[in-house]
Design a protein around this motif. Structure first.
Motif, mmCIF file in Angstrom:
data_model
loop_
_atom_site.group_PDB
_atom_site.id
_atom_site.type_symbol
_atom_site.label_atom_id
_atom_site.label_comp_id
_atom_site.label_asym_id
_atom_site.label_seq_id
_atom_site.Cartn_x
_atom_site.Cartn_y
_atom_site.Cartn_z
ATOM 1 N N ALA A 185 93.748 37.713 25.977
ATOM 2 C CA ALA A 185 94.733 38.737 26.317
ATOM 3 C C ALA A 185 94.197 39.674 27.387
ATOM 4 O O ALA A 185 94.931 40.097 28.291
ATOM 5 N N GLU A 186 92.911 39.998 27.321
ATOM 6 C CA GLU A 186 92.295 40.859 28.334
ATOM 7 C C GLU A 186 92.303 40.178 29.700
ATOM 8 O O GLU A 186 92.609 40.807 30.719
ATOM 9 N N ALA A 187 91.980 38.881 29.728
ATOM 10 C CA ALA A 187 91.985 38.149 30.998
ATOM 11 C C ALA A 187 93.390 38.092 31.590
ATOM 12 O O ALA A 187 93.576 38.231 32.806
ATOM 13 N N ARG A 188 94.385 37.909 30.745
ATOM 14 C CA ARG A 188 95.753 37.847 31.260
ATOM 15 C C ARG A 188 96.230 39.219 31.733
ATOM 16 O O ARG A 188 97.044 39.307 32.665
ATOM 17 N N LEU A 189 95.766 40.276 31.120
ATOM 18 C CA LEU A 189 96.104 41.610 31.611
ATOM 19 C C LEU A 189 95.520 41.820 33.009
ATOM 20 O O LEU A 189 96.195 42.330 33.908
ATOM 21 N N GLU A 190 94.266 41.440 33.199
ATOM 22 C CA GLU A 190 93.654 41.564 34.518
ATOM 23 C C GLU A 190 94.402 40.709 35.539
ATOM 24 O O GLU A 190 94.602 41.127 36.687
ATOM 25 N N GLY A 191 94.803 39.510 35.120
ATOM 26 C CA GLY A 191 95.577 38.660 36.016
ATOM 27 C C GLY A 191 96.934 39.258 36.346
ATOM 28 O O GLY A 191 97.404 39.166 37.484
ATOM 29 N N ALA A 192 97.578 39.893 35.375
ATOM 30 C CA ALA A 192 98.877 40.524 35.617
ATOM 31 C C ALA A 192 98.750 41.681 36.587
ATOM 32 O O ALA A 192 99.619 41.902 37.444
ATOM 33 N N GLN A 193 97.679 42.448 36.478
ATOM 34 C CA GLN A 193 97.454 43.541 37.419
ATOM 35 C C GLN A 193 97.243 43.009 38.831
ATOM 36 O O GLN A 193 97.750 43.574 39.806
ATOM 37 N N ALA A 194 96.507 41.900 38.953
ATOM 38 C CA ALA A 194 96.325 41.291 40.266
ATOM 39 C C ALA A 194 97.643 40.756 40.812
ATOM 40 O O ALA A 194 97.928 40.876 42.013
ATOM 41 N N LEU A 216 88.437 34.781 49.885
ATOM 42 C CA LEU A 216 89.134 34.411 48.658
ATOM 43 C C LEU A 216 88.971 35.474 47.589
ATOM 44 O O LEU A 216 89.820 35.625 46.713
ATOM 45 N N ALA A 217 87.860 36.215 47.647
ATOM 46 C CA ALA A 217 87.672 37.306 46.685
ATOM 47 C C ALA A 217 88.668 38.425 46.919
ATOM 48 O O ALA A 217 88.868 39.270 46.043
ATOM 49 N N GLN A 218 89.328 38.444 48.093
ATOM 50 C CA GLN A 218 90.325 39.455 48.411
ATOM 51 C C GLN A 218 91.734 39.014 48.047
ATOM 52 O O GLN A 218 92.689 39.755 48.283
ATOM 53 N N ARG A 219 91.875 37.811 47.497
ATOM 54 C CA ARG A 219 93.198 37.286 47.179
ATOM 55 C C ARG A 219 93.542 37.568 45.724
ATOM 56 O O ARG A 219 92.935 37.010 44.805
ATOM 57 N N PRO A 220 94.547 38.420 45.460
ATOM 58 C CA PRO A 220 94.907 38.692 44.067
ATOM 59 C C PRO A 220 95.462 37.478 43.344
ATOM 60 O O PRO A 220 95.279 37.335 42.141
ATOM 61 N N ASP A 221 96.144 36.566 44.060
ATOM 62 C CA ASP A 221 96.678 35.386 43.386
ATOM 63 C C ASP A 221 95.565 34.435 42.959
ATOM 64 O O ASP A 221 95.653 33.795 41.900
ATOM 65 N N VAL A 222 94.494 34.347 43.751
ATOM 66 C CA VAL A 222 93.343 33.531 43.362
ATOM 67 C C VAL A 222 92.646 34.143 42.151
ATOM 68 O O VAL A 222 92.251 33.435 41.212
ATOM 69 N N PHE A 223 92.520 35.468 42.164
ATOM 70 C CA PHE A 223 91.914 36.149 41.010
ATOM 71 C C PHE A 223 92.758 35.937 39.758
ATOM 72 O O PHE A 223 92.226 35.708 38.663
ATOM 73 N N ASP A 224 94.080 35.995 39.902
ATOM 74 C CA ASP A 224 94.980 35.759 38.774
ATOM 75 C C ASP A 224 94.774 34.356 38.208
ATOM 76 O O ASP A 224 94.704 34.153 36.989
ATOM 77 N N ALA A 225 94.669 33.362 39.093
ATOM 78 C CA ALA A 225 94.448 31.988 38.636
ATOM 79 C C ALA A 225 93.088 31.837 37.963
ATOM 80 O O ALA A 225 92.950 31.116 36.966
#
Length: 471
Positions: A144-153, A276-285
């Protein structure tokens, strides 16, 4: 019997088996290339992403970006996803803690005459706790924590996307206005040529065929200008819908003078991994891989014994026959060790399903990385192409403009035919429109690179930025 004589052996029993729970890795190799295959703009040493829009020096663009951000359903949906993910994280974390419930009951009864009527009032607390020996609940919380971080990204990705869409539409409109000015000027020139040709025909110096050709050219120019005006109106309507600004207000703001920026600057690191570290969609994935890993670990933990502890405290007041009695009770236990014996293959199926979801998340993550690299590469290629074409297009437009002016002067002096004039006019118009279109194409390439490079997002500052500007 002392409680610790029960707890200690049971805890040791289940903890000895904890080493058997091993989830798949939360981080995997992105398999990104070591360098770019397209040339970096200006060596990749220019301005950073965060303040990128300030380079345009256009006061209206930030206003439109802000309005589009407020009105965007995409950003609203991303914000809702953050709220849901945050609630899921709280619920998953609560599973690690004991639950406490309060109970209050009142009873009035009589067994049989002549037994007096009795009344009882009872208040108490009941608690239960599943001891997370094998980490199933902790893994669920981590997911759940990982998905929250992904949702923020993803929320930041939505903001970048809306900003890029708004800027592209805005500069499309400005380019349309530039093309409209070109076509109107061309239409006026054609109309003047038609007028002069008509006067010359009336005086016997031009043939009716030339006059008809001049009138046809003027009509064509007017038609082109009208068509271009309609396209600009459509762009205004689209920008109105995107920003949710009143159309009259937007038109008033658009009336201010503006120009297309000659060039924009953007810093792109020489290594794809840094971009790639600047890409929020990559971080979300990537966070989705971590969440799937945690859920796979939780599914594995369900194969092992579960240890739970319960207890209660209550106070009872009993009154019968005029006599009142106060009682209090408490209990700790039972300490329950549940051993899974037979479930028809349900736990094994859950493990296989969790592993399949994890494998899919890994594939999606790597696909997202490859897509990100492709988007940056394509934006770099378009930038390189537009840069190499800009000088030629500008030279062509200036040359055809000079040639037309000379041909027009020759025509007015009777040294050039109307056919020569119209041919020169068409080439000049095509060159000027091509130059304007190339300017828009180059701006769109810069915006694509801005979006492909993450729009200034970074994992380190995402949470703080979300707290300041979003949910």
């Amino acid at each position: 019997m002392k409680i610790h004589r029960i707890i200690v052996p049971a805890s040791l029993t289940v903890m000895l088996a904890a080493c058997a729970v091993q989830a798949p890795p939360a981080r995997v190799d992105a398999m990104s290339p070591s360098g770019w295959n397209a040339a970096l703009p200006h060596g990749g040493t220019l301005a950073g992403l965060a303040d990128w829009w300030k380079q345009t020096e256009d006061p209206l663009l930030p206003q439109l970006l802000e309005a589009a951000q407020r009105a965007s359903p995409t950003i609203s949906a991303a914000s809702s996803r953050i709220g849901q993910a945050r609630a899921a994280r709280v619920a998953a974390g609560a599973a690690l803690l004991p639950t406490v419930d309060g109970a209050l009951s009142a009873t009035r009864a009589r067994s049989q005459p002549p037994t007096p009527t009795g009344a009882a009032l009872q208040a108490g607390l009941q608690t239960a706790w599943e001891i997370d020996v094998f980490g199933a609940n902790a893994a669920t919380r981590n997911a759940a924590e990982a998905r929250l971080e992904g949702a923020q990204a993803a929320w930041h990705e939505a903001r970048v996307s809306v900003a890029a869409e708004t800027a592209n539409l805005y500069y499309q409109l400005r380019t349309c206005e530039l093309m409209l000015a070109i076509t109107r000027s061309d239409a006026q020139s054609r109309a003047e040529t038609a007028r002069l040709t008509q006067l010359a025909m009336d005086a016997g110096f031009q043939s009716p065929a030339n006059a008809a050709l001049a009138r046809a050219s003027a009509a064509e120019g007017s038609n082109r200008a009208t068509q271009q005006q309609a396209q600009c109106e459509i762009d205004v309507k689209a920008l109105t819908a995107l920003t949710a600004l009143p159309e009259s207000d937007l038109r008033q703001r658009l009336a201010a003078p503006s120009r297309l920026p000659d060039t924009l600057a953007l810093a792109i690191d020489r290594l794809p991994a840094a971009v790639l570290a600047q890409r929020p969609d990559v971080f979300d994935a990537e966070r989705e891989v971590a969440a799937a890993s945690a859920e796979a670990g939780a599914a594995l933990a369900q194969r092992f014994p579960r240890l739970s502890l319960s207890g209660s405290v209550s106070a009872i007041r009993f009154r019968t026959g005029g006599v009142e009695t106060d009682l209090s009770t408490w209990s700790v236990g039972p300490l329950t060790l549940a051993l899974p014996l037979f479930d028809g293959g349900r736990r094994t199926a859950n493990i296989e399903a969790a592993q399949a979801r994890y494998d899919d998340a890994v594939v999606r993550y790597r696909v997202r990385v490859r897509q990100a690299v492709r988007e940056v590469e394509e934006a770099l290629v378009r930038l390189q192409s537009t840069a190499s074409r800009s000088d030629d297009a500008r030279t062509a437009a200036e040359g055809f403009r000079t040639s037309f002016n000379a041909t027009e002067a020759r025509y007015k002096g009777g040294l050039a035919s109307l056919v020569e004039l119209e041919e020169s006019r068409r080439t000049r118009l095509a060159a000027e429109l091509a130059l304007a279109a190339l300017q828009q194409e180059r701006i769109a390439a810069w915006i694509s690179l801005y979006r492909a490079a993450g729009g200034g997002w970074s994992a380190e500052s995402a949470q703080a930025a979300t707290a300041r500007t979003g949910p």
